[in-house]
Scaffold this motif. Structure first.
Motif, PDB file in Angstrom:
ATOM      1  N   LYS A  11       1.218 -30.894 -43.994  1.00  0.00           N
ATOM      2  CA  LYS A  11       2.006 -30.550 -45.177  1.00  0.00           C
ATOM      3  C   LYS A  11       2.879 -29.322 -44.933  1.00  0.00           C
ATOM      4  O   LYS A  11       4.067 -29.320 -45.259  1.00  0.00           O
ATOM      5  CB  LYS A  11       1.067 -30.292 -46.363  1.00  0.00           C
ATOM      6  CG  LYS A  11       1.807 -30.063 -47.652  1.00  0.00           C
ATOM      7  CD  LYS A  11       0.882 -29.603 -48.762  1.00  0.00           C
ATOM      8  CE  LYS A  11       0.515 -28.156 -48.560  1.00  0.00           C
ATOM      9  NZ  LYS A  11       0.019 -27.480 -49.758  1.00  0.00           N
ATOM     10  N   ALA A  68      -3.076 -32.341 -42.300  1.00  0.00           N
ATOM     11  CA  ALA A  68      -2.292 -33.569 -42.069  1.00  0.00           C
ATOM     12  C   ALA A  68      -0.858 -33.230 -41.679  1.00  0.00           C
ATOM     13  O   ALA A  68      -0.156 -34.044 -41.085  1.00  0.00           O
ATOM     14  CB  ALA A  68      -2.303 -34.440 -43.315  1.00  0.00           C
ATOM     15  N   ASN A  74       2.240 -39.229 -40.384  1.00  0.00           N
ATOM     16  CA  ASN A  74       2.626 -38.151 -39.478  1.00  0.00           C
ATOM     17  C   ASN A  74       1.872 -38.219 -38.141  1.00  0.00           C
ATOM     18  O   ASN A  74       0.871 -38.900 -38.016  1.00  0.00           O
ATOM     19  CB  ASN A  74       2.333 -36.811 -40.190  1.00  0.00           C
ATOM     20  CG  ASN A  74       2.919 -35.630 -39.455  1.00  0.00           C
ATOM     21  OD1 ASN A  74       3.906 -35.764 -38.724  1.00  0.00           O
ATOM     22  ND2 ASN A  74       2.329 -34.463 -39.636  1.00  0.00           N
TER      23      ASN A  74
HETATM   24  P1  G4P Z   1      -1.434 -28.693 -43.479  1.00  0.00           P
HETATM   25  O1  G4P Z   1      -0.424 -27.803 -44.096  1.00  0.00           O
HETATM   26  O2  G4P Z   1      -1.398 -30.091 -44.027  1.00  0.00           O
HETATM   27  O3  G4P Z   1      -2.802 -28.147 -43.452  1.00  0.00           O
HETATM   28  O4  G4P Z   1      -1.051 -28.938 -41.952  1.00  0.00           O
HETATM   29  P2  G4P Z   1      -0.132 -28.130 -40.942  1.00  0.00           P
HETATM   30  O5  G4P Z   1       1.305 -28.374 -41.202  1.00  0.00           O
HETATM   31  O6  G4P Z   1      -0.594 -26.738 -40.837  1.00  0.00           O
HETATM   32  O7  G4P Z   1      -0.505 -28.903 -39.612  1.00  0.00           O
HETATM   33  C1  G4P Z   1      -1.832 -28.962 -39.118  1.00  0.00           C
HETATM   34  C2  G4P Z   1      -1.794 -29.042 -37.600  1.00  0.00           C
HETATM   35  O8  G4P Z   1      -1.147 -30.267 -37.218  1.00  0.00           O
HETATM   36  C3  G4P Z   1      -1.012 -27.919 -36.951  1.00  0.00           C
HETATM   37  O9  G4P Z   1      -1.610 -27.667 -35.717  1.00  0.00           O
HETATM   38  C4  G4P Z   1       0.348 -28.551 -36.739  1.00  0.00           C
HETATM   39  O10 G4P Z   1       1.078 -27.937 -35.700  1.00  0.00           O
HETATM   40  C5  G4P Z   1      -0.053 -29.963 -36.367  1.00  0.00           C
HETATM   41  N1  G4P Z   1       1.018 -30.951 -36.626  1.00  0.00           N
HETATM   42  C6  G4P Z   1       1.820 -31.084 -37.710  1.00  0.00           C
HETATM   43  N2  G4P Z   1       2.670 -32.109 -37.535  1.00  0.00           N
HETATM   44  C7  G4P Z   1       2.403 -32.639 -36.324  1.00  0.00           C
HETATM   45  C8  G4P Z   1       2.970 -33.718 -35.567  1.00  0.00           C
HETATM   46  O11 G4P Z   1       3.902 -34.397 -35.963  1.00  0.00           O
HETATM   47  N3  G4P Z   1       2.414 -33.953 -34.342  1.00  0.00           N
HETATM   48  C9  G4P Z   1       1.380 -33.218 -33.845  1.00  0.00           C
HETATM   49  N4  G4P Z   1       0.927 -33.534 -32.638  1.00  0.00           N
HETATM   50  N5  G4P Z   1       0.850 -32.184 -34.521  1.00  0.00           N
HETATM   51  C10 G4P Z   1       1.354 -31.901 -35.738  1.00  0.00           C
HETATM   52  P3  G4P Z   1      -2.525 -26.420 -35.450  1.00  0.00           P
HETATM   53  O12 G4P Z   1      -2.928 -26.485 -34.039  1.00  0.00           O
HETATM   54  O13 G4P Z   1      -3.617 -26.392 -36.490  1.00  0.00           O
HETATM   55  O14 G4P Z   1      -1.610 -25.219 -35.786  1.00  0.00           O
HETATM   56  P4  G4P Z   1      -0.464 -24.588 -34.884  1.00  0.00           P
HETATM   57  O15 G4P Z   1      -1.206 -23.831 -33.858  1.00  0.00           O
HETATM   58  O16 G4P Z   1       0.349 -25.710 -34.316  1.00  0.00           O
HETATM   59  O17 G4P Z   1       0.292 -23.751 -35.835  1.00  0.00           O
END
Ligand code: G4P
Length: 530
Positions: free
Chosen positions: A23, A21, A143
């Protein structure tokens, strides 16, 4: 400085969310505002290694990392006030466990992160249930508004329905995904304009106290009227923010934003420190303890083992409830009736550990120990007290232990009892046959248990499947009824490591049915430590 001044500036909280989500992303931004980290990516890097699962080295790595990130302390200034923030980690991926629940018994408030595309997800529901036990105040952050998601009003309705908490929107989003323009702060009456990819927080903020202001049309085009309509609708449909309801845990203020773009995070943090409570009173069996009392008191809510077999020490995490902790002080460990001196307690600053000189109610300190501290233990300056509300939670996953060498049964018993005292896993011994059934909340706990049994107790064990899916501690005021229940359900009963009777069922349906058939028996979802 007086105790009251120290207490008033502290905020101790955890983040509740479903994996992915946001976090970690949000945590990172919060730490950046607190000046605790300079670079994005630091928390992320730790999380990446946390995704590793369960071979020995990886667990070791994973445990080491969890220790470092169990508590993050940082300072934050808002509206001319200084705050000391303790952010407690609530592991949510493979390392989701009973610890995640128990961390929530040590916080004064929580932040809930919801992915606007997925709405309320199962892990959030479970964690919310734990928050509800103590009516913990919760601030909500919806978010990923930079992506297409569910309609904001539908999201609020889902939160209200699934989590049984009233929503009070504090800001309102304008569009979403590609059309996301920003949020309108309903209380400050200002428009925060979004621009993707901003590394700082310098988004444009424009005061617009009257929504008929033509500047709104200039800035938002056709979306200005949509915002006006939404807000008119909200006035009839949504509840206004009420501080008392929030503090009682029955209403959550809701903010919208995008953690990855750092959008809405500062507003969230500013409102959070202003609205969320400083450390408050805590119930002990004997009486209620107030944070400003001079006598030191604290309880243990988490024990982190060092997975290195050469170093058997563990860190016990204590939440301070009253008084002042100072380095080298002696405290009484009431369960053992012993005074112990604490030369080196560790406090966890955002990135590194440092030794504590002084700590106050709301702070978390880590104390090295060699297995003498149990979850739920109370330490005080002198008064004998036992804090309540740090229970065992009914496990959700079960395995039957298979001992490979039957001669090692005694060691197995010893190991399992000690591991259960640390909260690593729960142990149940069946009334029929005396088999060991392990119960856990996250699947990694089973791997850790087998690895630790082997390394620390020289016991080679593995698991076989069991039909059990639900556990409840059972009590009854009527001894005759209890005896009858025990006789009829012998094959589904077990004793936990402290000898408490537990009913194990093969399905939630079976449990419900038994509960209906046996109204005199109480089925408990949690069990206080003795
Ligand atoms: P968690 O600790 O709750 O498991 O979540 P985390 O912050 O790792 O976020 C999960 C995925 O959601 C990540 O992408 C992160 O970049 C993305 N994310 C977080 N906040 C936002 C937002 O405001 N907008 C969008 N569009 N995405 C968001 P991922 O692809 O799993 O990882 P990464 O490659 O970006 O590191």
């Amino acid at each position: 400085m007086s105790l009251n001044t120290e207490i008033e500036k502290r905020r101790t909280f955890g983040i509740i969310s479903h994996p992915d989500a946001g976090k970690t992303t949000l945590t990172e931004k919060l730490l950046m505002f607190g000046g605790a980290i300079q670079m994005a990516g630091a928390v992320k890097a730790r999380k990446a290694s946390r995704h590793a699962t369960s071979d020995w080295m990886k667990i070791e790595q994973e445990r080491g990392i969890s220790v470092a990130s169990s508590v993050m302390k940082f300072n934050y200034q808002s509206n001319g006030h200084d705050y000391e923030i303790n952010l407690l980690d609530t592991p949510g991926h493979q390392d989701f466990s009973e610890d995640t629940y128990r961390v929530l018994t040590a916080v004064d408030s929580a932040m809930m992160v919801i992915d606007s595309g997925n709405g309320v997800e199962p892990q959030t529901e479970k964690l919310m249930e734990v928050c509800r036990m103590r009516n913990t105040p919760i601030v909500t952050f919806i978010n990923k508004l930079d992506r297409e998601g569910l309609e904001p009003l539908d999201l609020l309705a889902e939160i209200e329905e699934k989590l049984q908490i009233e929503c009070a929107p504090m800001s309102w989003p304008i569009g979403m995904g590609k059309a996301f323009k920003g949020v309108y702060n309903l209380y400050k009456k200002e428009l925060n304009l979004f621009s993707a990819g901003s590394k700082t927080n310098d988004f444009d903020t424009i005061q617009i106290s009257d929504l008929s202001d033509p500047r709104l049309d200039e800035l938002l085009g056709t979306q200005a009227d949509e915002l006006r309509d939404d807000i008119e609708l909200l006035e009839g449909a949504a509840d206004p923010f009420d501080l008392e309801h929030f503090l009682a845990g029955s209403q959550t203020p809701v903010f919208f934003g995008s953690a990855i773009n750092n959008f809405g995070v500062k507003e969230l943090l500013d409102a959070f420190v202003e609205l969320s409570p400083a450390p408050g009173p805590r119930d002990a069996m004997e009486r209620t303890v107030h944070p400003e009392e001079a006598d030191f008191s604290a309880f243990c809510f988490k024990i982190q083992a060092n997975m290195d077999p050469m170093h058997r020490d563990r860190i016990a995490f204590f939440r301070i409830c009253s008084g002042r902790f100072s380095k080298g002080m002696s405290v009484r460990h009431h369960r053992l009736g012993k005074d112990i001196k604490i030369p080196n307690a560790t406090i966890f600053m955002a990135q590194n550990r440092s030794h504590v000189e002084e700590a106050y109610a709301g702070d978390i300190i880590g104390i090295h120990n060699h297995g003498t501290i149990k979850i739920g233990d109370t330490f005080t300056g002198k008064e004998p007290l036992k804090f309540t509300g740090i229970p065992n939670f009914a496990p959700e996953l079960f395995r039957r232990v298979r001992l490979k060498d039957p001669m090692k049964r005694k060691q197995l018993h010893k190991g399992l009892v000690q591991l259960s005292e640390e909260g690593a896993v729960q142990v149940f011994k069946t009334m029929l046959g005396g088999d060991y059934i392990l119960g856990a909340v996250g699947v990694l706990q089973f791997d850790v248990t087998v690895a630790r049994l082997n390394a620390e107790y020289k016991v080679d064990a593995d698991y076989v499947a069991t039909d059990f899916q639900v556990a409840r501690w059972v009590t009854c005021k009527d001894d005759k009824k209890m005896a009858e229940f025990r006789r009829l359900f012998e094959s589904a009963l077990a004793e936990d490591a402290d000898g408490f009777l537990t009913y194990l069922a093969s399905s939630a349906w079976k449990l419900n049915y038994t509960e209906e058939q046996w109204p005199d028996i109480t089925f408990h979802k949690t069990r206080e430590h003795i």
